[in-house]
Motif scaffolding. Structure first.
Motif, PDB file in Angstrom:
ATOM      1  N   GLU A  29       0.372   8.319  -1.301  1.00  0.00           N
ATOM      2  CA  GLU A  29      -0.956   8.264  -0.684  1.00  0.00           C
ATOM      3  C   GLU A  29      -2.029   8.754  -1.656  1.00  0.00           C
TER       4      GLU A  29
ATOM      5  N   TYR B 168      -2.631   6.114  -4.357  1.00  0.00           N
ATOM      6  CA  TYR B 168      -3.465   4.997  -3.915  1.00  0.00           C
ATOM      7  C   TYR B 168      -4.951   5.341  -4.083  1.00  0.00           C
TER       8      TYR B 168
ATOM      9  N   LYS C  54      -7.530   3.517  -6.821  1.00  0.00           N
ATOM     10  CA  LYS C  54      -8.767   2.830  -6.441  1.00  0.00           C
ATOM     11  C   LYS C  54      -9.956   3.422  -7.180  1.00  0.00           C
TER      12      LYS C  54
ATOM     13  N   THR D 151      -3.194  -0.483  -7.716  1.00  0.00           N
ATOM     14  CA  THR D 151      -2.695   0.306  -6.587  1.00  0.00           C
ATOM     15  C   THR D 151      -1.223   0.018  -6.301  1.00  0.00           C
ATOM     16  N   ASP D 152      -0.782  -1.199  -6.574  1.00  0.00           N
ATOM     17  CA  ASP D 152       0.619  -1.556  -6.345  1.00  0.00           C
ATOM     18  C   ASP D 152       1.525  -0.755  -7.275  1.00  0.00           C
TER      19      ASP D 152
ATOM     20  N   THR E 212       1.238   3.259  -6.409  1.00  0.00           N
ATOM     21  CA  THR E 212       1.908   3.741  -5.196  1.00  0.00           C
ATOM     22  C   THR E 212       3.425   3.662  -5.333  1.00  0.00           C
TER      23      THR E 212
ATOM     24  N   LEU F 265       0.161   2.343   4.274  1.00  0.00           N
ATOM     25  CA  LEU F 265      -0.172   2.276   2.854  1.00  0.00           C
ATOM     26  C   LEU F 265       0.107   0.896   2.274  1.00  0.00           C
TER      27      LEU F 265
ATOM     28  N   VAL G 141      -2.577  -1.467   0.307  1.00  0.00           N
ATOM     29  CA  VAL G 141      -2.327  -2.044  -1.016  1.00  0.00           C
ATOM     30  C   VAL G 141      -2.455  -3.561  -0.962  1.00  0.00           C
TER      31      VAL G 141
END
Length: 186
Positions: free
Chosen positions: A34, A37, A41, A47-48, A51, A163, A167
């Motif tokens: 979390e 992420y 950003k 983000t992929d 995370t 989440l 994403v």
């Protein structure tokens, strides 16, 4: 043809992740993902990748208990969980069908996520590697206590589903044309 995205939920529900992340704690893995992420950003990092690397960053942990208590001194000195974790995560990701370039970047972020590791000495980390280290550190408590705060697997999966949706939405809006995002998958 695009492959379906490997999700955080699909990673955590795999027997490899269930076995090894349970040792480090599902809550810590989810919280780190979390944080990753939000940091990704903010810093324009995928983000992929962030995370997934944060979720799996402690997949190399083994138990460091001595007489029923965590032996933090031995763990801190002898632990090689980043090395074991990078290998386990790479194997898990490739078995799940992750793009090989993404699997490599995630594994490298896991390899370099621990500031106490001697392998990090004098290295210039990538933004993803720095981010995963920071996401881990944000949740850290003295003597490794962050690994002992528990949540149920069901709660972990509920949070990861939320989440995963964030994403996916972020990737849909991504303008990059590279394998960092799912738009570049073949």
């Amino acid at each position: 043809m695009k492959l379906p995205r490997v999700t955080l939920v699909s990673l955590l529900t795999d027997s490899i992740a269930l076995k090894h992340l349970r040792v480090a704690g599902f809550r810590h893995a989810v919280v780190a993902a979390e944080y990753a992420y939000d940091l990704a950003k903010e810093r324009n990092v995928c983000t992929d990748l962030a995370t997934k690397a944060a979720l799996l960053h402690d997949i190399g942990h083994t138990s460091w208990e001595k007489h029923g208590k965590w032996d933090f001194e031995s763990y801190d000195y002898f632990d090689i969980h980043p090395i074991k974790g990078a290998e386990r995560a790479h194997e898990l990701l490739t078995l799940k069908g992750e793009h090989l370039g993404k699997a490599r970047e995630i594994a490298l972020a896991i390899l370099f996520h621990s500031g106490s590791s001697p392998i990090n000495t004098n290295l210039k980390l990538t933004p993803l590697q720095e981010l995963v280290m920071e996401a881990d550190d944000i949740d850290e408590l003295d003597d490794g206590e962050h690994h002992n705060i528990e949540i149920s697997l069901e709660d972990a999966l509920d949070r990861l589903e939320i989440l995963d949706n964030k994403v996916a939405r972020h990737l849909d809006d991504c303008n990059k044309e590279c394998w960092d995002c799912r738009k570049g998958q073949v």
